[in-house]
Design an enzyme around this catalytic site. Structure first.
Site, PDB file in Angstrom:
ATOM      1  N   CYS A 431       0.847  -1.195   0.000  1.00 44.11           N
ATOM      2  CA  CYS A 431       0.000   0.000   0.000  1.00 44.11           C
ATOM      3  C   CYS A 431       0.883   1.247   0.000  1.00 44.11           C
ATOM      4  O   CYS A 431       0.612   2.228   0.678  1.00 44.11           O
ATOM      5  CB  CYS A 431      -0.957   0.001   1.199  1.00 44.11           C
ATOM      6  SG  CYS A 431      -0.147  -0.186   2.808  1.00 44.11           S
ATOM      7  N   SER A 432       1.950   1.172  -0.772  1.00 48.17           N
ATOM      8  CA  SER A 432       2.914   2.268  -0.890  1.00 48.17           C
ATOM      9  C   SER A 432       2.881   2.824  -2.305  1.00 48.17           C
ATOM     10  O   SER A 432       2.539   2.119  -3.268  1.00 48.17           O
ATOM     11  CB  SER A 432       4.323   1.782  -0.556  1.00 48.17           C
ATOM     12  OG  SER A 432       5.290   2.767  -0.874  1.00 48.17           O
TER      13      SER A 432
END
Length: 622
Positions: A431-432
């Site tokens: 989730c970067s």
């Protein structure tokens, strides 16, 4: 009671004396300031700090939901606050004496409340407030100038996404959850309809909802539904529905259906590994997709009953998902979630086996039947749009070192997953939004694997390569051709950007497969509407009246909606607002008539009197 003692002379306690202010404070922001001070000193995430058992009980007891929300908003606006203080050579920083303040957490909180909060005012009193109030006019002017020069900064409105609800098909069907949402919301609003027209009015009685166009069994509701559809709702507490963001559903979906229909891992029932499983949302989603693929549809319970009536046994073999988690606290959460979301009735087809251990220490020889691995390791979380921790990695060397350290760990665990000889596909996701954690990790893993395969003489068909997920072929945003990746390889990668119209948090997904599997399987069918629910087409995007519903779902800080999705229809704001107000007036019905006018008048008069007193006190101070 003991008076606070200020230690100044003993060198042993000098650092301790500088850590916390020695003066007692009755400010309503004291708990928020204490949490922010700990965050600024240690650089740890706010959530882990607020609920850390090692933190003193007195501090943790003071951190309530309101204080935590205030700190989250303050951290989001730290770049803006520092920017306006440093403007004109730091004139305002010197004017309020910011550098000499020992309680900088309190100063940041008060500056946020004065300049960027919903009401733009400070409650309570204290020395720091007096220092800030003395420069209020100049601070407000600087804040407006900062907004003008940085229109896309976080100092503007926060992003609001639709409310995504994943139906747990291990426990029920989509139609059951849709009916429960309609009936439950209608009961709350007092708008239940009866008689011959009940079915026709079903869509009007409940909340407006749609089926997601990419993820099966994912419902899309307006942002305002977050006010009542939360972790306390019966659907969520019973495990029939999971509140899961759309982008985080991509990992399990790509692993199960990434190569299309008819290309299941292993060619049939096999085992899976979720390498970093807690809290378990992706694990349960994978279990539901595996069982659905084995049965051919999500209505497996009905088919099972028919087989029993005909005297036929279930010939399907069982698939097992090994869910790894090394943290003891998170492992307990994982176990609880699996007990809730994976019913025992599904164990004959798919079972989840929580493993309290480190995936990096696992022996591939012990998992000979594993054919697929879901890898969603720890990351910076920079893609979670409204998370304050995403700003921790921006703008300084410390944040850069943290991202690089995470990338090294991610590469190590990805290479370990590649070492399983019988595994045919791996999904690596984060989730970067940082290239270092996404494309760079993928490129390095492929490069090092190719060198090792050449040295060991691995056949071409058994080498790892990237594949474009068939189940997301209509998703437009793709990876970047950086860190040595070609344009063709970048097109195989999937990215999400919540700040650029994707209506979901930032995410990254990559699918690794053995070269012999590329091109196998068929396309996945298109999701179509059913049970009176249409497919979502951007109806809750900004500009649509449903997305800006200012009813019970309006954020406490007046959050704005997300940027529009590509192709989403936009409406003129004044007309949309007028239409929205009229619709809310119609929806209220009996509730609006039930209000007591005398109570509303008293409440309004009381609020106006309080505002007049505050204005008078402010004039006296200035």
């Amino acid at each position: 009671r003991f008076l606070p003692v200020k230690v100044t002379r003993c060198p042993r306690f000098e650092n301790f004396a500088r850590e916390e202010p020695t003066t007692m404070s009755s400010s309503p922001y004291q708990s928020a300031a204490s949490l922010l001070n700990d965050h600024l000193r240690g650089g740890r995430g706010l959530k882990s700090l607020a609920f850390d058992p090692s933190r003193s009980n007195a501090k943790r007891a003071r951190v309530d939901r309101s204080a935590y929300a205030t700190v989250c908003k303050t951290v989001q606006h730290l770049p803006a606050i520092d920017g306006l203080l440093d403007a004109d050579g730091g004139r305002l920083r010197r004017a309020i004496g910011f550098d000499s303040m020992r309680n900088k957490g309190m100063a940041y909180v008060l500056l946020f409340e004065l300049l960027f909060s919903k009401y733009r005012s400070i409650r309570g009193g204290g020395k720091i407030k007096r220092l800030i109030a003395g420069q209020e006019k100049a601070l407000r002017a600087a804040a407006e100038e900062y907004r003008r020069r940085n229109p896309g900064s976080v100092a503007g409105a926060d992003v609001r996404f639709p409310r995504y609800v994943r139906v747990n098909t291990l426990a029920c069907g989509v139609s059951d959850v849709v009916s429960s949402l309609r009936d439950g919301r209608a009961a709350r609003d007092g708008g239940e309809s009866d008689g011959a027209g009940a079915e026709e009015d079903g869509r009007k009685r409940g909340p407006q909802m749609y089926l997601d166009a990419h993820v099966p069994s994912l419902l899309v509701l307006p942002p305002s539904s977050s006010s009542w559809l939360n972790s306390e709702d019966d659907l969520v507490r019973s495990g029939r529905a999971v509140l899961q963001d759309k982008s985080s559903c991509f990992s399990a979906l790509v692993l199960a259906e990434g190569l299309g229909i008819g290309a299941a891992p292993g060619g049939g029932p096999c085992d899976y590994i979720d390498a970093c499983a807690a809290p378990g949302n992706k694990t349960s989603h994978l279990a539901a997709l595996v069982r659905q693929a084995m049965n051919g549809s999500e209505d497996s319970d009905a088919k099972k009953d028919k087989r029993k009536k005909r005297g036929k046994s279930n010939p399907k073999a069982k698939s097992t998902i090994y869910a790894f988690e090394r943290s003891s606290a998170r492992f307990e959460i994982l176990q609880q979630r699996m007990e809730l979301l994976v019913p025992k009735s599904s164990a004959s087809e798919v079972a989840v086996c929580p493993v309290h251990g480190d995936f990096l220490k696992s022996d591939p020889a012990e998992f000979e039947n594993v054919r697929a691995i879901l890898l969603d390791p720890s990351c910076s979380g920079s893609g979670i749009v409204n998370s304050p921790d995403r700003f921790a990695d921006e703008g300084d060397d410390k944040g850069t070192r943290r991202v690089q350290s995470l990338a090294n760990f991610q590469l190590t665990i990805l290479k370990h997953a590649m070492s399983f000889p019988n595994v045919e596909r791996i999904v690596y996701s984060t989730c970067s939004v940082h290239d270092e954690e996404n494309e760079a990790v993928v490129s390095t893993a492929l490069e090092e694997h190719a060198a090792q395969a050449e040295e060991e003489g691995v056949e071409d068909g058994d080498r790892w390569t990237l594949a474009s997920p068939v189940c997301l072929e209509h998703w437009e945003r793709r990876g970047r051709a950086v860190a040595g990746l070609t344009e063709e390889q970048a097109r195989c990668l999937v990215r999400c950007d919540g700040l650029d119209g994707d209506e979901t948090n930032g995410f990254f997904v990559s699918l690794f497969v053995r070269e012999r599997l590329v091109g196998t399987g068929g396309p996945r069918g298109i999701i179509v509407g059913s049970d009176g629910v249409a497919v979502y087409g951007g109806e809750f995007a900004p500009g649509d009246p449903d997305s800006n519903d200012a009813g019970p779902g309006e954020d406490a800080n007046g959050d704005a909606a997300a940027p529009p999705s590509p192709g989403a229809e936009r409406k003129d704001p004044p007309a949309a607002e007028k239409k929205n107000k009229a619709a809310r007036g119609r929806d209220k019905g009996p509730r609006a008539k039930a209000k007591d006018p005398s109570k509303s008048a008293k409440k309004r008069e009381k609020k106006l009197a309080w505002k007049r007193r505050q204005a008078q006190q402010k004039e006296e101070r200035l």
